[in-house]
Design a protein around this motif. Sequence first.
Motif: not given
Lengths: 332, 459
Positions: B113-116, B93-95, B102-105
């Motif tokens: 962040i999503a990957e973390k 839900d956050i991702k 944020e998804q692709k810096p």
Amino acid sequence: MSLVVKDLYKKYGEKVVVDHISFSMEKPGVYALLGTNGAGKTTSIRMTLGMLDSDGGSITWNGGPLNFDTCNIGYLAEERGLYPKYSLLDQIRYFGELRGVSGKVLDDRIAYWAERLKVEEYLYPEKAAEAEAKAEAENGGSGARKKTAKKKKKPKSPDQLSKGNQQKIQFLIAMLSDPELLVLDEPFSGLDPVNADILKEVVREQIAAGKYIIMSSHQMEVVEEFCTDITILHRSKAVVTGNLNEIKKSYGRVNLTVKVEQDITDLIKQEGIELLSEKEFEYRLKVTGDEQGNRLLKTLVEKGIPVVRFDLSELSLHEIFVKEVGEEASEQ
Amino acid sequence: MSNESTNAKENIYSLKGIGKVFKFTLSQTFKTKSYLISFIIFVLVMIGQKPINYFSARAGQSATEEAGSAITADTIGCIYIVNQTDVKFSAEDIKKNLTEDEQKPADEEVTPIAEKMVDVDGVEVDKALSKNDCAIFIGLDQDGYFVKGVISDDSEVNITEIDGLVERVYNNFADARLASAGVTEEDLAVLQKGIYVAGTESEADYVAAEESTVSKDRFSAYMFTFAILIFLVTSMSTSYVIASVTEEKTSKLVESLLVSVRPMALLLGKVLAMMSYVLLILVIGVIGSKITDIVMFDVMKLEQIEGQQQNMFNFGMITEFGFGGFLVIFFSIMLGYLVFSVFAGMLGSACNGTEDIQSATGTVMMLSMAGYFAAMIFGVMDKDIINQVFSLVPPLSFYMLPVCYLTGRVSLLTLLGSFVIQIATLALLVWIMARAYRNLLLADSSKPKLSAVFKAVRN
């Protein structure tokens, strides 16, 4: 036309500042209001001109009320001032317009009085600089001044003028409406002899032109020169009022100046005459009247003393003033 | 013949010469550098207020948005999401709510962040968290739901990054909670509005309230702006009037003037000249403010920012009530200006130096400021009884009347009644002034106090 001030009365709180003063001007001329400081001269003038309401008495001009609607008034106030930062011409025009003069008439009158009172250079600095440069060029000068004429173009503001020149500007303002009643409060104070003479000349012209002039001054010789009638105020009251000659006559001829060629001090003492001063056999004496003076002259003739000068005269206005208010004034 | 009979014909209320005083004062005002500079500054302030407010509000809004959206996790290795509640909510839900950045810096070396983010049922913090990790707990206690970030004792994680993450998780969880309950944000806003007992009112009051054309917030904003306008006009002009009157007195000019023009014409000529000066500032300022509005929102198509902040200082609001409204505002400003200026002129005529000028200006400014603050406070309160009463009582009515009338708070009858009271106040002041002004100008020991004015009236 006539100005009649009758029983004028004014008080502030319990303090009476003008106490039933009356005087009148039935014909043109100069009327002097004299008095010590705080005697009520300025308050009387302010009431006469309608600036202050009186608590009693009446002021009439040709039988009606006196104010700037009924009479063309020119006023040189004792407390003189100009707007310190505004241009001189602007404020002179403003005062002229307030007095009902405008347009070309106003400009012509300003120019006339500026020339008469010798203040052109302050009102029209550009013209003055050009005239100066032209005169220099005519006299074979280098014309260097012409180059600096532009620098002089900027007119002076009133606070850059000397006190005497400011006073002349204020006198100019008072004359703009060609007033029928001219009120001059201490007109000559602060003026150098040259400028005082210029103003005196104008006053003489105004007298000749049949103007009514009220003058207040501490310079008695000036008042004596111009005034036909006077009122001396002291502590809010009129202590002397009337025609100057008649007032003088009422005090008798008591001033005697005798110039001889030898010492007559003993003779003066024998006659009981008061010796005021002596310088190289010229004696200033105070006699009781014509009789005592003539008796001295008769004695001198009988004793074969040559008389170079014998002048028996009335009290001066200064002496009358001092006599009436001097002692009390000095006590204050 | 008594003095009364000879002087009775002199009309102390004569306005002869007022035009000349007006013309001279106005022309000299514009020839004086300080007045000219003030003129330019005031006009610029009025015109510039709207864009300054707009862009500062916009900047604030952007900063808030930025703080809410641009989260980073550069110093974080792993983010454990621990949902201990019954609400269906996970890292997914956050991702899906992460921004593109944020998804692709932009920096390819930075791990998104999503990957973390990892969902875990529970985590033993003292064992699982390394110095680069963090855990975000979502739980329920006796006070309600909570979102909490946890880091290890020797953590090297940037606290700001954790705070940003917690804020984001909180927002996403709040949405998930509402969705799980089947409640929309709008529903929630309605539920959160309070209910109050409005009491019993007469039919007339009910109708008046119904006809109220603006909200409480907008009324408050109008009141604020109009109060500033009146305060600006009165404070500016009264200090000019006092300075101008005192200048004539201390420069020993009054005697020369008083043999040419009557005191009432002298003072009113000045007051009207200063009014023209101030009016010109207002007119140019208001027109400029309106033009700025048009340029910003119609030409540049900038996005409007709703809320009180944007309505404040919007001097173009004068034109929002149509021509009739403009006349009401204009007439009110004029009356307020005249009353304050005549009062200032009287106090100015009693001044004899710089200290007196300060004292006189202080008195008038205090009165003006009191009206200004009261109008602002009453504007926020927006109580019917206050609006009704103070729309009728000068000097507060100068600040409140037009806004109260134009927003339907008071009736036309109240407006007219209040104007009558204001005109009567002005007439009383003018009457006092005609009787006292000359005496005060000629007095060299007076002080700028009301007692001195009344004493001068008696003399």
